[in-house]
Design a protein around this motif. Structure first.
Motif, PDB file in Angstrom:
ATOM      1  N   ILE A 241     -42.857 -81.472 -82.916  1.00  0.00           N
ATOM      2  CA  ILE A 241     -43.760 -80.879 -81.931  1.00  0.00           C
ATOM      3  C   ILE A 241     -43.958 -81.789 -80.724  1.00  0.00           C
ATOM      4  O   ILE A 241     -43.793 -81.363 -79.571  1.00  0.00           O
ATOM      5  N   GLN A 242     -44.301 -83.062 -80.979  1.00  0.00           N
ATOM      6  CA  GLN A 242     -44.626 -83.942 -79.859  1.00  0.00           C
ATOM      7  C   GLN A 242     -43.391 -84.566 -79.219  1.00  0.00           C
ATOM      8  O   GLN A 242     -43.280 -84.603 -77.996  1.00  0.00           O
ATOM      9  N   TYR A 243     -42.456 -85.058 -80.027  1.00  0.00           N
ATOM     10  CA  TYR A 243     -41.311 -85.760 -79.446  1.00  0.00           C
ATOM     11  C   TYR A 243     -40.275 -84.782 -78.889  1.00  0.00           C
ATOM     12  O   TYR A 243     -39.837 -84.929 -77.744  1.00  0.00           O
ATOM     13  N   LEU A 360     -47.355 -96.940 -93.184  1.00  0.00           N
ATOM     14  CA  LEU A 360     -46.127 -97.575 -92.704  1.00  0.00           C
ATOM     15  C   LEU A 360     -45.636 -96.939 -91.403  1.00  0.00           C
ATOM     16  O   LEU A 360     -45.201 -97.644 -90.476  1.00  0.00           O
ATOM     17  N   LEU A 361     -45.718 -95.617 -91.329  1.00  0.00           N
ATOM     18  CA  LEU A 361     -45.316 -94.943 -90.096  1.00  0.00           C
ATOM     19  C   LEU A 361     -46.237 -95.325 -88.943  1.00  0.00           C
ATOM     20  O   LEU A 361     -45.776 -95.515 -87.805  1.00  0.00           O
ATOM     21  N   TYR A 365     -45.011 -97.370 -85.598  1.00  0.00           N
ATOM     22  CA  TYR A 365     -44.963 -96.327 -84.562  1.00  0.00           C
ATOM     23  C   TYR A 365     -44.560 -96.913 -83.205  1.00  0.00           C
ATOM     24  O   TYR A 365     -45.125 -97.901 -82.748  1.00  0.00           O
ATOM     25  N   ASN A 366     -43.577 -96.273 -82.576  1.00  0.00           N
ATOM     26  CA  ASN A 366     -43.162 -96.710 -81.239  1.00  0.00           C
ATOM     27  C   ASN A 366     -42.923 -95.532 -80.296  1.00  0.00           C
ATOM     28  O   ASN A 366     -42.309 -95.695 -79.236  1.00  0.00           O
ATOM     29  N   GLY A 367     -43.402 -94.347 -80.698  1.00  0.00           N
ATOM     30  CA  GLY A 367     -43.259 -93.176 -79.831  1.00  0.00           C
ATOM     31  C   GLY A 367     -41.949 -92.443 -79.972  1.00  0.00           C
ATOM     32  O   GLY A 367     -41.696 -91.485 -79.228  1.00  0.00           O
ATOM     33  N   THR A 368     -41.085 -92.872 -80.913  1.00  0.00           N
ATOM     34  CA  THR A 368     -39.794 -92.207 -81.140  1.00  0.00           C
ATOM     35  C   THR A 368     -39.647 -91.892 -82.631  1.00  0.00           C
ATOM     36  O   THR A 368     -40.401 -92.411 -83.462  1.00  0.00           O
ATOM     37  N   PRO A 369     -38.658 -91.063 -83.007  1.00  0.00           N
ATOM     38  CA  PRO A 369     -38.429 -90.776 -84.431  1.00  0.00           C
ATOM     39  C   PRO A 369     -37.715 -91.893 -85.184  1.00  0.00           C
ATOM     40  O   PRO A 369     -37.485 -91.769 -86.386  1.00  0.00           O
ATOM     41  N   LEU A 370     -37.349 -92.973 -84.514  1.00  0.00           N
ATOM     42  CA  LEU A 370     -36.562 -94.012 -85.171  1.00  0.00           C
ATOM     43  C   LEU A 370     -37.272 -94.642 -86.376  1.00  0.00           C
ATOM     44  O   LEU A 370     -36.630 -94.834 -87.429  1.00  0.00           O
ATOM     45  N   PRO A 371     -38.575 -94.975 -86.292  1.00  0.00           N
ATOM     46  CA  PRO A 371     -39.211 -95.586 -87.484  1.00  0.00           C
ATOM     47  C   PRO A 371     -39.155 -94.695 -88.724  1.00  0.00           C
ATOM     48  O   PRO A 371     -38.859 -95.177 -89.825  1.00  0.00           O
TER      49      PRO A 371
END
Length: 400
Positions: A241-243, A360-361, A365-371
């Motif tokens: 939704i957000q990214y 953990l998420l 968290y860094n604003g991307t789906p990578l984590p």
């Protein structure tokens, strides 16, 4: 312990449908409000990370409750615990619709989880009594029917959100649980009661399960599969939704596609496992999981589009289902006299480690789906390590 044979009161088909409806309260409670998370964060004046924590709190308290309620069901009977749990679930769901702060929301989510686990922990014992040596077949029926809940839950939540507001999602959930409570009051049988009152022992059965060396690798496998799954479940509203900017209706379709992959994996497993064996099916799922999780991490590292994430998550969800289903089956097969306790162990560890996904998420968290992609890959790699441990450990294990 003597058992009262009362299953003939209702047809077995109706009992299976009812048990699936009881189990479905959990995925409905987990998934129905996922599309509303961004709006809830705004209206409760908090961050999306705090709202995501409500999912982790639910999973953690669900696991704790299973640990407690497994022995309680054996001691006091399954019917009373199911009715008590569903009653508390209804009240907690109504309370969730009335909160105005994130603190009270988290409190009532914890209570909702405690009560929901009390109701659902009784189901495997009833299925085991009904199907005897064909318990796996009965559990497959329950799982296939129950899978409709996570398939439909986001769509229901999106529809309620479109028609009303996020509070009505929890009113709808309370209404569903109230109907199930009424049906259980009318039709759910009590399958066993102690003939003579005996002291309640919480830990003796758990000692038996954890002392079995040959089961430890499969217990770890089931636990890490759940960790990867709940990383997805916790992060998916933000990712989609957000990214990637999909709306609530598109989110429900994408989420439903992943649930269909879970159902497909269960269907394939039910057709092949009797010929191939659970260990071989588990390792086939693990191979697919390693490839899919690696691609997911690479696609998000390279910041590819939504399509690449969807097409890598789908086989990953199917593979995690294959892994968890077959690991759980092998665990239960090792404990014919303690299968109820083994079920509680699986559920407790599954939802307990699932509760770590949110913190953990939030931490990474860094604003991307990578984590979330890397955490899912980490879970899959831990499964691989567990299975590497499995082969020598199983060969060397002697009766403890």
């Amino acid at each position: 312990m003597q058992e009262r044979q009362v299953m003939s009161v209702k047809p077995a088909g109706w009992i299976i449908l009812l048990l699936a409806a009881v189990v479905a309260t959990t995925p409905l409670a987990i998934d129905m409000y996922l599309p509303a998370m961004p709006i809830m964060a705004q209206q409760l004046d908090t961050s999306i990370g705090m709202v995501q924590q409500s999912l982790s709190i639910f999973l953690a308290f669900f696991g704790i409750s299973m640990l407690i309620c497994g022995p309680l069901a054996d001691h006091f009977g399954r019917r009373p615990l199911a009715l008590l749990g569903l009653s508390g679930f209804v009240m907690a769901s109504i309370a969730l619709s009335l909160v105005s702060s994130i603190e009270w929301f988290l409190f009532w989510r914890a209570l909702q989880a405690l009560c929901g686990a009390a109701a659902t922990v009784v189901v495997p014992g009833i299925v085991r009594h009904l199907y005897q040596e064909h318990t796996a077949k009965g559990m497959s029926y329950v799982s296939m029917i129950m899978m409709l809940a996570p398939l439909l839950a986001p769509a229901i939540g999106s529809g309620v959100l479109w028609l009303a507001n996020w509070q009505m999602i929890f009113i709808t959930l309370a209404g569903y649980a109230a109907v199930v409570l009424l049906l259980c009051w009318r039709a759910l049988p009590e399958i066993s009661r102690p003939a003579v009152s005996q002291p309640l022992h919480f830990f003796s059965g758990y000692k038996v399960v954890f002392a079995q060396r040959s089961a430890r690798a499969d217990i770890a496998t089931s636990m890490f599969a759940s960790f990867s799954f709940f990383c997805f479940l916790t992060a998916v509203p933000f990712v989609y939704i957000q990214y990637f900017g999909v709306d609530e209706q598109e989110f429900s379709l994408l989420f439903g596609f992943n649930v269909l992959m879970l159902m497909l994996a269960n269907f394939i497993n039910s057709r092949l496992v009797t010929r191939q064996g659970p260990q071989r099916m588990l390792r086939a799922g693990l191979a697919l999981a390693i490839v899919s999780a690696s691609l997911l991490a690479l696609f998000n590292f390279w910041q590819f589009g939504l399509l690449y994430t969807v097409l890598s998550i789908a086989p990953l969800m199917a593979s995690l289902s294959l892994i968890a289903t077959n690991a759980d089956a092998m665990i239960l097969m090792k404990f014919p006299d303690n299968s109820g306790t083994a079920t509680a162990v699986i559920g407790t560890l599954r939802f307990g480690i699932g509760g770590l996904a949110g913190p953990l998420l939030a931490w990474f968290y860094n604003g991307t789906p990578l984590p979330f992609s890397l955490l899912m890959l980490l879970g899959v790699l831990c499964i691989a390590i567990s299975q590497l441990w499995h082969t020598p450990a199983a060969a060397a294990a002697q009766p403890d």
